[in-house]
Design a protein around this motif. Sequence first.
Motif, PDB file in Angstrom:
ATOM      1  N   TYR A 119       0.672  -0.926  -0.317  1.00  0.00           N
ATOM      2  CA  TYR A 119       0.063   0.245   0.194  1.00  0.00           C
ATOM      3  C   TYR A 119       0.932   1.072  -0.030  1.00  0.00           C
ATOM      4  O   TYR A 119       2.341   1.283   0.447  1.00  0.00           O
ATOM      5  CB  TYR A 119      -0.738   0.014   1.105  1.00  0.00           C
ATOM      6  N   SER A 120       0.156   2.248  -0.714  1.00  0.00           N
ATOM      7  CA  SER A 120       0.997   3.627  -0.389  1.00  0.00           C
ATOM      8  C   SER A 120      -0.096   5.095  -0.561  1.00  0.00           C
ATOM      9  O   SER A 120      -0.733   4.571  -1.429  1.00  0.00           O
ATOM     10  CB  SER A 120       1.974   4.093  -0.863  1.00  0.00           C
ATOM     11  N   PHE A 121       0.808   6.175   0.125  1.00  0.00           N
ATOM     12  CA  PHE A 121      -0.530   7.164  -0.331  1.00  0.00           C
ATOM     13  C   PHE A 121       1.088   8.331  -0.627  1.00  0.00           C
ATOM     14  O   PHE A 121       1.577   8.331  -0.137  1.00  0.00           O
ATOM     15  CB  PHE A 121      -0.874   7.859   1.344  1.00  0.00           C
ATOM     16  N   GLY A 122       0.868   8.445  -2.115  1.00  0.00           N
ATOM     17  CA  GLY A 122       1.620   9.258  -2.904  1.00  0.00           C
ATOM     18  C   GLY A 122       3.691   8.937  -2.193  1.00  0.00           C
ATOM     19  O   GLY A 122       3.283   7.377  -2.492  1.00  0.00           O
ATOM     20  N   GLN A 123       4.615   9.146  -1.546  1.00  0.00           N
ATOM     21  CA  GLN A 123       5.124   8.254  -1.179  1.00  0.00           C
ATOM     22  C   GLN A 123       5.599   8.223   0.033  1.00  0.00           C
ATOM     23  O   GLN A 123       6.326   7.416   0.775  1.00  0.00           O
ATOM     24  CB  GLN A 123       6.488   9.613  -0.666  1.00  0.00           C
ATOM     25  N   THR A 124       4.051   7.411   1.198  1.00  0.00           N
ATOM     26  CA  THR A 124       4.105   7.398   2.311  1.00  0.00           C
ATOM     27  C   THR A 124       3.923   5.844   2.094  1.00  0.00           C
ATOM     28  O   THR A 124       2.488   5.941   1.517  1.00  0.00           O
ATOM     29  CB  THR A 124       3.025   8.392   3.079  1.00  0.00           C
ATOM     30  N   GLN A 151      -5.103  -2.245   8.055  1.00  0.00           N
ATOM     31  CA  GLN A 151      -5.714  -1.827   6.841  1.00  0.00           C
ATOM     32  C   GLN A 151      -5.267   0.025   6.128  1.00  0.00           C
ATOM     33  O   GLN A 151      -6.790   0.328   6.576  1.00  0.00           O
ATOM     34  CB  GLN A 151      -7.088  -1.836   6.635  1.00  0.00           C
ATOM     35  N   TRP A 152      -4.385   0.386   6.626  1.00  0.00           N
ATOM     36  CA  TRP A 152      -3.658   2.090   6.253  1.00  0.00           C
ATOM     37  C   TRP A 152      -2.472   2.644   5.927  1.00  0.00           C
ATOM     38  O   TRP A 152      -2.347   1.949   6.430  1.00  0.00           O
ATOM     39  CB  TRP A 152      -5.025   2.220   8.172  1.00  0.00           C
ATOM     40  N   ILE A 153      -2.677   3.761   5.936  1.00  0.00           N
ATOM     41  CA  ILE A 153      -1.349   4.462   6.481  1.00  0.00           C
ATOM     42  C   ILE A 153      -1.437   5.810   7.074  1.00  0.00           C
ATOM     43  O   ILE A 153      -2.037   5.977   6.985  1.00  0.00           O
ATOM     44  CB  ILE A 153      -1.215   4.719   4.563  1.00  0.00           C
ATOM     45  N   LEU A 171      -3.592   7.571  -3.765  1.00  0.00           N
ATOM     46  CA  LEU A 171      -3.600   5.838  -2.893  1.00  0.00           C
ATOM     47  C   LEU A 171      -3.584   5.268  -3.448  1.00  0.00           C
ATOM     48  O   LEU A 171      -5.195   4.713  -3.854  1.00  0.00           O
ATOM     49  CB  LEU A 171      -4.936   6.558  -1.896  1.00  0.00           C
ATOM     50  N   SER A 172      -2.578   3.957  -3.383  1.00  0.00           N
ATOM     51  CA  SER A 172      -2.381   2.938  -3.915  1.00  0.00           C
ATOM     52  C   SER A 172      -1.842   2.071  -3.678  1.00  0.00           C
ATOM     53  O   SER A 172      -1.589   1.419  -2.649  1.00  0.00           O
ATOM     54  CB  SER A 172      -1.632   2.813  -5.209  1.00  0.00           C
TER      55      SER A 172
END
Length: 664
Positions: A403-408, A458-460, A472-473
């Motif tokens: 999982y990722s959000f942007g660079q996180t 189940q999160w960032i 968000l990928s």
Amino acid sequence: MKFPRIFILLFLITFVLSEDVKYTGTKSSDNFNFKTSIGSFSAPSETHDVSFSTGTPIIPGLLPGMTSIPAVPGQDIAAKDAKLFALDNQNPNRKVEGALIETSFKSTIGVLLDDFSERFGIREKVANYYLEQNNDFWFKKAQMQTIFTETRQVFRSFYYFNKKQLTLPPEQVWEFNLSKAYRTKIDGHDYIALDADFYSVLVTDANTIDRSEPALNRIGGKWSDHWILPVDPEFLLQRTGYACVDRKSHTIDSENIWAYYNDSCEDQLPQANCCVDALNQNVGSVNVTITWHRIPFTENIANKYRFGNHTSNLSDLTGEHQNLLEQTRVAYRYNEESSCVIHEQCVGAPGWRRLLRFTTTSLNSGKTNIHLGNVTDPVYLYHGVFEWDNCHKHFHFRHFANYSFGQTPGRKVGFCLQSSWRYFNTEYTSLNSLYDTCAYQGITAGWGDDYVAGLDCQWIDITGIPAQTAPLSYVLNPDGFLCEGSLILNDSNAPQWELTNFTTSYGYPVSREKCNFITNWKSNNYESINYTLHNNLSFVTEPCTRSQSGPLRDCGFQVQNDTIECTPDKNVTLGFYLQENKQTSSVTVRICESSRVLGSSTHCEYIYALANTIVELSSTESNPTKVTFQCPIVRDDIEIGGLYSILVAPTFIEDEFMFVNIVT
């Protein structure tokens, strides 16, 4: 034979897996202490192409020093499923016999008006608003009520002896015939309601029907099952607490309670209230009977209700866009230092964190199964495919998704492959799945594996991340451990293995099965949406998306005061009143804990609020609406309590927003 609910709940609460599982039938946030040896471990024979010397004391899937395999919940079901596996849809050239099963029921849906005052014409204004809503609003309301039936359909083996799943068709082919909305009383509750007739048709493989329901084996055969549902499915958690789920858990919130719904009160474990009683007292209920009816197969009917594009004659994982788009939200959560989310490093630190929660759905869009198998199989443990987690007390598969959000990046590392919903409606999609527990893992062709927003990890963790719009990928099968294609077998017809560069969490080597992957197998293993992250907001302070109104809603609030000091553990009394306003005659005030570390409100949901009250025009400076609550306590050495916030929202969603006046 139907299992009494006490058996189901004892099985679920005592043995069931924790955060990795998707629905209430196999999920609990509580750890279980059950650890029984099922026989001493010995290395697999050479016919399995083991990469290590036979007899080695190192078992990569177990903890150092463990010499036997712990028992796991669902193990007896897994043994039966293993025997059925050879009979299931593994032959890509097999001929399928199509079957059609009608599904239908009658129900009543509505909007509960009890939360709105009859003073100042507020309730009448709200009633007229919902009387004027179009069919699209009511269709979505009917869909929302219907998905409360899904848990029992998917985890049917926990309710009926020796029976597999029996679901409704995918939502894309649901039909509702809706009456005109009307004002009525239901169980003594004031309602705007209408009647809804549901109809759809299952398109499936005739050869798998018997596992679900023998009564449907013949043309003309019927089976019915019964539910007691909330007439208004909105705000069920706020209105009934945990009475209609099997346990109290931080994984359950107002947006995902449908995934845990259980209306049974038979032989119930002690809790505050029975679901049926809670519904009648606080919501109003409707008895719904879903009927499955086998009809003759005709191509015209099959064409009308088929859904799903099989992308390969073999297995093929595919991301799913809609659930990610609709079930993504920001929430605040306090994490104890001893919790498993700290053990797994799913958050950056203990304490209050701001989390971007989302649902991922992994479809098997091929025509054969994604198969892992029994988590206690010595072959898989010897190769480190499954790994025992001593915090959760169950086995993890660690190579399912990134999982990722942007660079996180996301930090979820433990998964369970499970067929949690039948997403396709085709002859190549079995009516049921062998993979209905985490003891026997895989995803049946045409089925999907759902990880619902709210589950642990189940999160960032977006704590401290500034406002931005970014992808968000998620990427499925990033390390190629799942065979999207066909396994490469040795002379003994057993899978061949190859050593990888991956290791277990204890540094042991990990191997994977060799596979002839289909062409471009990675091309559809990715799903992404652009998500806009706002500073300090959560889904409680985001706009409402379903026309939710009333003091119980978890949307549409604004922060009036972010951090106010008080004395920890002492009572605080505040008074509130409104300025005269022709457009707004009622405002909801919510008191939330604030975080010293984050320097902001925790934007609490209704069930976690310190207080929640309605302020009307009748309140004045000399006679305000008063509320008393406990000042937040000391949580740890950093979060020393003594800090709260005030959130406000118009009680009726169409009213003009306004802040309240505060009397201390």
